[in-house]
Scaffold this motif. Structure first.
Motif, short mmCIF file in Angstrom:
data_model
loop_
_atom_site.label_atom_id
_atom_site.label_comp_id
_atom_site.label_asym_id
_atom_site.label_seq_id
_atom_site.Cartn_x
_atom_site.Cartn_y
_atom_site.Cartn_z
N GLN A 224 12.07 60.31 71.37
CA GLN A 224 13.09 59.84 72.30
C GLN A 224 12.44 58.94 73.35
O GLN A 224 11.27 59.13 73.69
N LYS A 266 18.85 65.73 72.67
CA LYS A 266 20.04 64.91 72.45
C LYS A 266 19.99 63.65 73.32
O LYS A 266 20.34 62.56 72.89
N GLN A 267 19.58 63.84 74.57
CA GLN A 267 19.48 62.72 75.51
C GLN A 267 18.30 62.93 76.44
O GLN A 267 17.90 64.07 76.72
N TYR A 308 27.23 65.45 78.32
CA TYR A 308 26.77 64.06 78.14
C TYR A 308 26.19 63.59 79.47
O TYR A 308 26.77 63.84 80.55
#
Length: 836
Positions: A224, A266-267, A308
């Motif tokens: 990432q 995920k982020q 998110y």
């Protein structure tokens, strides 16, 4: 205060982080966030969701719905997606939604789901399809970067001015990179990608292998990447569980943290404010959120739902199905005031104000302590600054009350910072309201500016709130209320369920003569929506006729445009448009019904289109102007004498048809003079063409051709007086005194002999002048004698004539001592005349 700091989490010894709720989300999501493509705009912007059905093995038979929400979860738009598979969503800086499809087409939608435009990322992308995409922001605008099925990158730095750039090929790349992102170095966008343990940086011309400074060994893959909001810093998550943080150039390492989790997150986003003490990165997995920085420990939160992350200038927004929160570093002013056992001046001032409200004497003790340290100004400033970083109005008021309390004990504290903070917080609290849903922080608000905020309110059609903010902040009308009303009017014309008459009346009643509002711009928007009649009605309210014309021409209302152009006094554009639009006959017929336009068009043709001007005169049987036209043409266009004479003959015929015999005769005389002048040039040489009749006679006399001059005078019936004047002037210029004397004796002068005296004296020849002075008649004798300087003789003649005017004239010439006797003589003559 210890209760207030309950949600503060220390990251090392230098900074605290806190997470507070912005909104409780009431949106009724049909899908889980993990099953959707999600895009949230920065600066408290909107959220877009689109069910990602194309990633499944078999595409769903039901078309997905594109949904747009405010940051508080209020629905703004919902539309059925009828286009191709979507790879990525993103928001532009203007809050337009960019939808990148597999075929390389990018569809652009407005905040309310209205389709704006589309563009393509090129044929190569179309052929190889899109694997992945990023929407990024630079100082030039919003850009799009594409990874194709051929593992090549294409990007455009500004979608508003589309210029596609194909990035260089990465050597040996046979599969999609494990992660990639866009960077911005020296105002130029770059691509950073990871292939196994290697990193490659792509610019417009080269592909360079790069190595992060101080990276721990044993990395076999990067999972990432995250670039900071300002593109200054970069974070890399490795398969070893280490997070490397450093500058975006990869030349400097800030810190490295081992999170002991090897699963790809995920982020991963940066969470740091301007001038941050502790630069931190937020990493999100399925049910865990971790804040890491230059400290051995991290801050961890449990995520109850799919969440998110939205990176912001000074923190991170975190939203899920039920909540929307903001995570950020506690600002210095807030930390100083609210830290447990703080003795900062701001903390003491806040306590003093609270004790004052309780009517406790401790308030005086706190104030004295601050004043003894000389920190009262600093305390007031700390409270004002901390109020700006608070989200809850109650805490804002508490801090501002403390600042106001402290100001009372200062003699010269400038009130601007306090007043401006009160105004800014009132604006921020208004837009943070659940029904507005723009959760800006004070730092973001200052970066965004009030003008951009007003634009975003207008974009959301929150016109009343935008106008109230303008009036509250007392913004100039042209920049504030007028501009917002113009936007409102442009939106109003799109309401097709309301009649044209009602819309036009409503807009005029609301706008009136508001300065800075252009009805022509509003009418143009109405025409763009297909409401031509409404556009015409709106143009009637436009006070500047010249502003109405371009749109009327665009709407093919040429005759109405011509009328408006006549009112404005600028018809050139309209006339040329009409000329190109209509056939020649209809064009002239239209002009005939508009006398002013016809006159202006004639003036235009005189300078630009002479042939058209002649056609106009012919069509109108205007023989007088036609004759004048041919006369001008004979001098402007023709060089040969035959052509000029022919043009003059045509002019003479036109004047006869116009029954203007004088002009016709004069034109024929000019033709005859031209022929004679040509003959004189051929026989005598010299320049005669284009001289007037008088100049031609004078030129002949100066050349010594007296007989030819006299013959020319007879041919054109020049009166004797005029001929004598011409010959007198010419001979004097030649100083041919002998010929002049012969000429004076040829016959009795029809102009008398005083002009001879005058012209000789003009040539400073007194001797010759005296010859003619004796021949001057009695009525002009005195004047002639005075001209030659014979004052005594002039006095004798004046006394003899007993003419008072002549006596006065002589006296005015008696200026010297020698003329005293003459003056006495005149005075005695006057006395005798009075006695008689």
């Amino acid at each position: 205060m210890d209760c207030y700091t309950a949600n503060w989490n220390p990251l090392g010894d230098s900074a605290f982080y806190r997470k507070y709720e912005l909104y409780s989300m009431d949106w009724d999501l049909k899908e889980e966030l993990k099953d959707c493509l999600v895009a949230a705009a920065p600066y408290g912007g909107p959220i877009a969701l689109l069910r990602n059905c194309w990633r499944k093995e078999k595409a769903a038979s039901v078309r997905p719905v594109l949904e747009i929400y405010s940051a508080s979860g209020l629905p703004l738009a919902s539309l059925l997606w009828k286009s191709g598979p979507v790879v990525a969503l993103g928001w532009s800086a203007e809050e337009e939604l960019l939808c990148v499809q597999e075929d390389g087409a990018v569809l652009v939608y407005g905040l309310h789901g209205d389709f704006r435009r589309h563009f393509s990322m090129g044929n190569e992308v179309l052929q190889n399809r899109v694997l992945d995409a990023r929407i990024f922001h630079t100082e030039f605008g919003s850009g799009v970067a594409i990874l194709t099925g051929a593992y090549r990158f294409t990007l455009s730095a500004n979608v508003g001015d589309l210029k596609l750039r194909r990035m260089p090929e990465v050597p040996g790349l046979q599969s999609a990179p494990s992660c990639w992102t866009t960077l911005c170095h020296d105002r130029v966008p770059h691509i950073l990608l990871a292939v196994g343990p290697d990193l490659y940086l792509l610019d417009h011309a080269t592909c360079s292998a790069v190595t992060p400074a101080g990276l721990a060994p044993g990395v076999s893959s990067f999972l990432q990447m995250a670039v900071s909001f300002t593109y200054r810093y970069l974070a890399l998550f490795t398969d070893t569980g280490y997070i490397w943080m450093g500058t975006a150039s990869l030349k400097e390492k800030l810190c490295e943290f081992n999170c002991n989790i090897r699963a790809p997150p995920k982020q991963m986003v940066w969470c740091s404010r301007p001038r941050s003490k502790e630069r931190a990165v937020v990493v999100a997995w399925e049910r865990r959120l971790m804040v890491v920085g230059n400290a051995p420990e991290s801050i961890q939160f449990v995520l109850d739902e799919d969440s998110y992350l939205v990176p912001e200038l000074d923190g991170v927004r975190i939203f899920s199905r039920s909540t929307h929160e903001f995570l950020h570093e506690v600002p210095v002013a807030s930390e100083e005031i609210f830290k447990i056992a703080s003795m900062a001046p701001g903390a003491l001032l806040l306590e003093a104000q609270k004790e004052y409200e309780k009517e406790s004497q401790k308030a005086d003790e706190y104030l004295r302590e601050i004043q003894e340290l000389g920190q009262l100004i600093q305390a007031v400033q700390q409270c004002i600054e901390a109020a700006g970083h608070e989200h809850q109005p109650d805490m804002q008021k508490s801090l501002l009350r403390a600042a106001s309390f402290g100001k009372c004990f200062l003699d010269r504290f400038p009130p601007d910072s306090f007043v401006h903070m009160c105004q800014d917080l009132r604006v921020l609290n208004a837009i943070r309201d659940y029904h507005i849903g723009i959760p800006l922080t004070y730092t973001q608000y200052k970066q965004l500016t009030i003008q951009v905020l007003l634009d975003r309110l207008v974009l959301r059609r929150l016109y009343p709130l935008a106008i109230q903010i303008c009036e509250y902040l007392r913004l100039p009308e042209v920049q504030g209320v007028s501009r917002i009303l113009a936007h409102w009017a442009c939106y109003k014309v799109q309401q097709k369920d309301v009649s044209d008459e009602d819309v036009a009346r409503a807009i005029n009643q609301k706008l009136g003569d508001t300065p800075g509002v252009s009805y022509s711009d509003i009418a143009a928007r109405a025409y763009g929506c297909g409401r031509t009649e409404l556009a015409i009605k709106l143009l009637e309210y436009e006070p500047r006729s010249g502003e109405q014309v371009p749109l009327l021409l665009k709407m093919k209302r040429s005759k109405l445009a011509l009328s408006k152009a006549i009112e404005s006094g600028d018809t050139d554009l309209v006339l040329l448009h009409l000329k190109n639009e209509l056939n020649r006959g209809d064009f002239f017929m239209t002009l005939r019904n508009q006398p002013m336009a016809l006159s202006l068009y004639r003036q235009f043709c005189k300078h630009q289109e002479l042939d058209t001007l002649k056609d106009l005169y012919n069509q109108d049987d205007n023989h007088q102007e036609l004759g004048s036209f041919h006369i001008r043409a004979s001098y402007a266009a023709e060089e040969r004498i035959e052509g000029r004479v022919a043009a003059l003959q045509t002019a003479a015929d036109a004047f006869y048809k116009a029954k203007n015999e004088f002009a016709a005769k004069a034109t024929e005389d000019q033709m005859r003079l031209l022929r004679i002048q040509r003959r004189l040039e051929d026989e005598l040489g010299g320049r005669f063409l284009d001289l007037s009749l008088h100049d031609t006679v004078t030129t002949l006399i100066l050349g010594g051709h007296n007989k030819r001059a006299e013959q020319l005078a007879r041919d054109f019936r020049i009166p004797d007086k005029r001929l004598w004047w011409l010959k007198l002037a010419a001979l004097a210029d030649l100083e041919d005194w002998e010929e002049l004397e012969k000429f004076s004796k040829s016959k009795k002068s029809p102009i008398g002999y005083l002009p001879f005296v005058e012209i000789c004296m003009k040539q400073h020849n007194k001797h010759e002048a005296k010859k003619y002075a004796s021949r001057v008649g009695p009525e002009q004798k005195v004047k002639a004698l005075l001209l030659v300087g014979d004052v005594a003789q002039a006095a004798e003649v004046a006394i003899e004539h007993r003419n008072e005017t002549e006596l006065s004239l002589v006296l005015s010439h008696c200026t010297g001592a020698t003329d005293g006797a003459i003056a006495d003589k005149i005075q005695r003559a006057r006395a005798q005349a009075q006695k008689k």
